[in-house]
Design an enzyme around this catalytic site. Sequence first.
Site, PDB file in Angstrom:
ATOM      1  N   CYS A   1      37.671  63.136  52.768  1.00  0.00           N
ATOM      2  CA  CYS A   1      36.438  62.755  52.067  1.00  0.00           C
ATOM      3  C   CYS A   1      36.375  61.230  51.921  1.00  0.00           C
ATOM      4  O   CYS A   1      36.320  60.523  52.914  1.00  0.00           O
ATOM      5  CB  CYS A   1      36.324  63.482  50.735  1.00  0.00           C
ATOM      6  SG  CYS A   1      34.646  63.447  50.044  1.00  0.00           S
TER       7      CYS A   1
ATOM      8  N   HIS B   1      35.943  68.755  52.580  1.00  0.00           N
ATOM      9  CA  HIS B   1      37.130  69.013  51.762  1.00  0.00           C
ATOM     10  C   HIS B   1      37.859  70.236  52.315  1.00  0.00           C
ATOM     11  O   HIS B   1      37.467  71.368  52.031  1.00  0.00           O
ATOM     12  CB  HIS B   1      36.731  69.273  50.307  1.00  0.00           C
ATOM     13  CG  HIS B   1      36.370  68.050  49.550  1.00  0.00           C
ATOM     14  ND1 HIS B   1      37.314  67.264  48.910  1.00  0.00           N
ATOM     15  CD2 HIS B   1      35.175  67.465  49.325  1.00  0.00           C
ATOM     16  CE1 HIS B   1      36.701  66.247  48.318  1.00  0.00           C
ATOM     17  NE2 HIS B   1      35.410  66.344  48.557  1.00  0.00           N
TER      18      HIS B   1
ATOM     19  N   GLU C   1      40.636  71.429  51.391  1.00  0.00           N
ATOM     20  CA  GLU C   1      41.254  72.161  50.280  1.00  0.00           C
ATOM     21  C   GLU C   1      40.257  73.050  49.544  1.00  0.00           C
ATOM     22  O   GLU C   1      40.654  73.923  48.767  1.00  0.00           O
ATOM     23  CB  GLU C   1      41.936  71.184  49.316  1.00  0.00           C
ATOM     24  CG  GLU C   1      41.029  70.436  48.362  1.00  0.00           C
ATOM     25  CD  GLU C   1      40.297  69.253  48.975  1.00  0.00           C
ATOM     26  OE1 GLU C   1      39.652  68.528  48.205  1.00  0.00           O
ATOM     27  OE2 GLU C   1      40.369  69.052  50.209  1.00  0.00           O
TER      28      GLU C   1
END
Length: 214
Positions: free
Chosen positions: A82, A185, A187
């Site tokens: 990011c 992202h 994650e």
Amino acid sequence: MKIVIIDYDMGNVRSIENAINHIGDYTIIVSGEPDTIRSADCLILPGVGAFPDAMKKLEQQKLIDLLTEEVVVRRKPVLGICLGMQLLFESSEEIQLTKGLGWIPGKVEYMRPGNDLRVPHVGWNSLILKKENSLFDYLQDDKDFYFVHSLWVNCPEKYKLATFEYGIEMTASVQYENIVGMQFHPEKSQRNGLEAIRSFLDWVKIQKLGVSHA
């Protein structure tokens, strides 16, 4: 393999750490300490917030020269996520024109998608793969990843692994030699995101064996 997630008070470090723990048995250290960074097999540069604040934090912690030495000179693999991906480039126009790490040619610009599309770009979007034999070879029909950002990286096509459509085609992921960036992202991107991190770490293992990635 030792993974160091750079801690400079601007990243969602625990979420990334938890994601890696789901992938495999790695030594994961969250740190901004020079000796720890030097001892890493690979680095992850997260980032949440504004570009000028992030560069200021890196400067205050005397990390810019250290990271440049490790990544550019010693060619240690690094993954920027990011804002962390945006920091890899030469400059950003966020708030004010700010110099970045400059490891990859390109600049960060505000998103101007048109067509009444909202900014920030928040939610799921599908990747458009730009290269074969890349870190995203595992993707099949489902290519959706989770994005949260108001700026995008404008860089030469040769560095782009993937793009996405949001009014115009924008950069989703990049690679330049040992440097990888993901605007989304991983994650927060469920299975696809975990596999993206796994693919990066598998690629790092290949580099450690001295075999180039096609």
